[in-house]
Structure formats: structure tokens, C-alpha cells
Design an enzyme around this catalytic site. Structure first.
Site, PDB file in Angstrom:
ATOM      1  N   GLU A   1       0.784  -1.130   0.171  1.00 54.88           N
ATOM      2  CA  GLU A   1       0.247   0.059   0.026  1.00 54.88           C
ATOM      3  C   GLU A   1       0.901   1.177   0.032  1.00 54.88           C
ATOM      4  O   GLU A   1       0.548   2.377  -0.707  1.00 54.88           O
ATOM      5  CB  GLU A   1      -1.085  -0.124   1.045  1.00 54.88           C
ATOM      6  CG  GLU A   1      -1.993   1.225   1.375  1.00 54.88           C
ATOM      7  CD  GLU A   1      -3.160   0.858   0.702  1.00 54.88           C
ATOM      8  OE1 GLU A   1      -3.768  -0.314   0.523  1.00 54.88           O
ATOM      9  OE2 GLU A   1      -3.906   1.953   0.484  1.00 54.88           O
TER      10      GLU A   1
ATOM     11  N   ASP B   1      -5.570  -2.446   9.059  1.00 60.46           N
ATOM     12  CA  ASP B   1      -6.410  -2.788   8.128  1.00 60.46           C
ATOM     13  C   ASP B   1      -6.136  -4.241   7.839  1.00 60.46           C
ATOM     14  O   ASP B   1      -6.885  -5.119   7.337  1.00 60.46           O
ATOM     15  CB  ASP B   1      -6.794  -1.864   6.878  1.00 60.46           C
ATOM     16  CG  ASP B   1      -6.982  -0.417   7.318  1.00 60.46           C
ATOM     17  OD1 ASP B   1      -7.318  -0.192   8.394  1.00 60.46           O
ATOM     18  OD2 ASP B   1      -6.819   0.480   6.563  1.00 60.46           O
TER      19      ASP B   1
ATOM     20  N   TYR C   1      -4.336  12.441   5.157  1.00 59.36           N
ATOM     21  CA  TYR C   1      -3.536  11.339   5.994  1.00 59.36           C
ATOM     22  C   TYR C   1      -1.952  11.299   5.997  1.00 59.36           C
ATOM     23  O   TYR C   1      -1.778  11.285   7.159  1.00 59.36           O
ATOM     24  CB  TYR C   1      -4.100   9.859   5.119  1.00 59.36           C
ATOM     25  CG  TYR C   1      -3.893   8.599   6.048  1.00 59.36           C
ATOM     26  CD1 TYR C   1      -4.819   8.269   6.835  1.00 59.36           C
ATOM     27  CD2 TYR C   1      -2.744   8.221   6.053  1.00 59.36           C
ATOM     28  CE1 TYR C   1      -4.359   7.260   7.605  1.00 59.36           C
ATOM     29  CE2 TYR C   1      -2.166   7.062   6.721  1.00 59.36           C
ATOM     30  CZ  TYR C   1      -3.219   6.448   7.463  1.00 59.36           C
ATOM     31  OH  TYR C   1      -2.957   5.327   8.334  1.00 59.36           O
TER      32      TYR C   1
END
Ligand code: GLA
Length: 397
Positions: free
Chosen positions: A168, A180, A230
Site C-alpha cells: 500500500e 486494516d 492522511y
């Protein structure tokens, strides 16, 4: 969902070697805390991604996204970040696997040669995208788990979680924490997982849903800021702790920091920008809150647990500033309702869902009420998901 293996057969005219399901996640409390090395309390849910996979022998990866009716082919030797984001979730983990094998050449020569022959994969899912339920992590974990089985890579679930996280970072460009992927891989039915994001130690706790339901209200909005903000939050917190460490060199992670230290080093009498001060105040409070919430859970005090969820929302909205008017509206809409014992925005923020713990007897009524208010005020339909807590990534039998 229709059978992912059937679609694989239609697309590739051959039967897959195996199929895997990997769930999305909720997080009860501990938001924006994984990358700050605190504690989180996620669980895997009943919405999933499924993949079916089989080997090829021409060095290509053929990816078929069933729901999008889109097929993408890349050569496995030159996987690099792709302009289509869902493709990155697949090839990002392939890149991790190849990298890992390259670092242990003796052990892994045969496997590496086999992987470089390529594979076919079909993918489908029912996790709403952009809702903050981690559909991307579910794809990454499903693909990695499938590769692990297909080539007998002997990866542990913890290794898979960190590899998917790295995928990611490197391919999707979001500097996410590990929550996650961890929740998707390690989920257990009817249990929440207390994960210590510094040591990666974890413990399961039963989440008693005899009296309450977990209901997600989806704003169906994703503000464009989400991924850039973020990454900014992450940097702001790193800057904050560096300032604290200058004065208190013994401090290693946020969990050792007191409010007093935050005040001394970052408060209004210092020259620290106020946004950094606010982020750090939230982090220290949230780390405390998660630990206290687990005590509530153990003693069966769900009402006290729920109050902490409201407090988390307040912090995320006012101090961490990752909420948005739509999420704030949804929390305000239930806050004074005694049948909603806890509610807050969930996940990265700037859209997505709120998570609500609602008395079972009042669920239907509250859903109607909130959906009406939301569509009138925000001019957008509200999507509602009643979720259950389910097992993590697994082979489809
Ligand atoms: C996203 C990230 C997670 C976590 C949450 C916020 O879902 O992927 O790692 O940081 O946001 O808690």
C-alpha cells in the site's frame, strides 16, 4: 456474490487452483493510532473480497476485475506502480513477494522461477469502495494469501500483514498503518482484536452483540483530501514526538507521553504550530481511551464503552481534523438518542462511514430517522450496513 471460480473459468477457460476470501474491517476505537504505535480495536466483517487464482507459463499476470468487467495484463518481470489503482493492490503484493524471495536466493530459487511464470486471477467483492471499510487491504490480503497457498511460500499471517502494508505504501501511495491488513487476516467471528501497534502483540475479546447491533452509516462521500491529509497527519505526529523527545529523550513512542509533556513541549506557550499541538493532544487521549475501553468491554459496561466512542469522534473532528460536515452531521443526529450508546466516524476520515452501536429494539426506527434527516439535509442518500463480526482471510472451500 456469485462464484468467483465460475467467473475465473469463463474468463480464462481453465479451472482455478484455489480461491480465497478476505474481509473488510470495522474499528471500534483507536483511530489514527496504528501509525502512532498505540492500540487499536478492529474486527473483520461480513463484507469481503474474493479471488480465484491459477498458474500461467508465459510470464504474464492476467487480472480480471469481475465487478468492473475489466481485464488488465502486465508482465511479472516489470511490475511497477500502475495508473489504475485496483491493479496496484494486486501487483503491489506481487512486488513484495518477488522482493522477499530475492533476499533469500538459496532457499527460494525454485519458487521464484515458478512465480515468474505468471498467473491468472479473478477478483470480486462487496465491500463498498471509499467507505472506510478497507476494501484495498482486503484485496491485498486476498491476493497475498492466494499467492502464499499457490506457491507454498510459507509466509506467516504477520509477515503477510506487513508485506501488504508495504504494498500500500509503495504502490498505492498511502502511508497507512498496519491495522486494516491485520484485521482482515487475523479476524475471528464475534471477536474484536486489541492490537498493540508497537509490538504487534494482540489479544481477542468477545464483543457481546446480544443487546446491540453494529450499524454503519455511509455518507457515500469521499472528499479528495483523504489520502494527502492522511499522510500529512502522519508527518505532523512525527514532528510532534520529535519535539517531545528533545526534552524527554527517554520517550520512544506516544504511549509513554503524558498530557503534561504535550502541554510543556507543544502547548500554547511554545512556538509549535497549533495544528501539531492539537494532533498530539488527540493521540495521547486516544491511546488512553482504547485501554480504558477494553476495561469497559471486559466488565460488560457497553454504555461506558460507547461514551468513549463519542469522545473519539469529538477528538477526530476538533483536534485531529479528519472529519467532515457529513460525518459530523451523522454523529450529531444520534448523539442524544439513548438507544445509540456510541457513534463516531471510522477509518481515515473525510467521508466514509460512521460506526454506531444501537439497541437492537430501536435499530429500524433509528435507521429510518437518520436516513430521512441525512437525505434532507445533505441532499444525498444514506447507505446503511448492518454488520456482523466474522472470520479473517481464508480459503474458500
Ligand atoms: C486507514 C489506514 C489505517 C488507519 C486508519 C485510521 O484505514 O489504512 O492504517 O490508520 O485509516 O485509523
Amino acid at each position: 456474490m456469485s462464484d468467483v471460480r465460475h467467473h475465473f473459468f469463463t474468463a480464462f477457460q481453465t479451472t482455478p487452483a484455489l480461491a480465497v476470501a478476505s474481509p473488510g474491517r470495522i474499528n471500534l476505537i483507536g483511530e489514527h493510532i496504528d501509525y502512532n504505535h498505540g492500540f487499536v480495536l478492529p474486527a473483520a466483517i461480513d463484507k469481503l473480497v474474493q479471488v480465484a487464482i491459477g498458474k500461467r507459463n508465459d510470464g504474464a499476470i492476467h487480472m480480471f476485475a469481475i465487478d468492473l468487467k475489466e481485464t488488465i495484463i502486465v508482465q511479472i518481470k516489470d511490475v511497477e506502480p500502475h495508473p489504475i489503482q485496483w491493479v496496484n493492490y494486486v501487483i503491489g503484493v506481487v512486488h513484495q513477494v518477488i522482493d522477499q524471495l530475492a533476499s533469500q536466493p538459496n532457499k527460494a530459487n525454485n519458487i521464484q522461477n515458478e512465480i515468474l511464470n505468471g498467473f491468472n486471477i479473478s477478483i470480486q467483492g462487496n465491500i463498498p469502495i471509499g467507505a472506510g471499510l478497507s476494501s484495498s487491504a482486503a484485496v491485498e490480503c486476498a491476493v497475498l494469501f492466494a499467492l502464499n497457498e499457490l506457491y507454498d511460500l510459507q509466509l506467516t499471517k504477520m509477515e503477510m500483514a506487513t508485506m501488504a502494508q508495504k504494498a500500500e505504501h509503495d504502490f498505492a501511495g498511502v502511508k497507512c498503518g498496519i491495522m486494516d491488513m491485520f484485521a482482515s487476516l487475523f479476524g475471528q467471528k464475534n471477536k474484536v482484536i486489541l492490537l498493540d501497534c508497537a509490538s504487534l502483540a494482540y489479544q481477542y475479546y468477545p464483543f457481546d452483540l446480544t443487546e446491540y447491533s453494529i450499524v454503519l452509516f455511509d455518507t457515500q462521500i469521499k472528499h479528495a483530501l483523504a489520502s494527502s491529509e492522511y499522510n500529512t497527519r502522519r508527518i505532523e505526529c512525527e514532528q510532534g514526538i520529535q519535539v517531545i523527545q528533545k526534552k524527554y529523550p527517554q520517550v520512544q513512542t506516544w504511549r509513554e507521553v503524558s498530557f503534561e509533556q504535550v502541554e510543556n513541549c507543544l502547548g500554547s506557550s511554545t512556538r509549535t504550530p497549533v495544528n501539531i499541538y492539537h494532533r498530539c493532544k488527540y493521540v495521547v487521549a486516544e491511546i488512553d481511551r482504547v485501554q480504558a475501553a477494553v476495561v469497559d468491554l471486559t466488565s460488560g459496561n457497553m454504555v461506558a464503552f460507547g461514551k468513549k466512542m463519542y469522545a473519539t469522534h469529538e477528538g477526530l473532528s476538533q483536534l485531529y481534523e479528519v472529519s467532515c460536515p457529513e460525518l459530523d452531521f451523522l454523529v450529531a443526529a444520534v448523539k442524544d438518542n439513548e438507544n445509540v450508546i456510541g457513534a463516531r466516524m471510522m477509518g481515515g476520515g473525510f467521508g466514509g462511514c460512521t460506526i454506531n452501536i444501537i439497541k437492537k429494539t430501536a435499530v429500524d426506527h433509528i435507521i429510518n430517522e437518520v436516513a430521512n434527516k441525512y437525505s434532507k439535509q445533505i441532499n444525498q442518500p444514506l447507505a446503511v450496513y448492518l454488520t456482523s463480526i466474522e472470520e479473517g482471510t481464508h480459503l474458500i472451500k
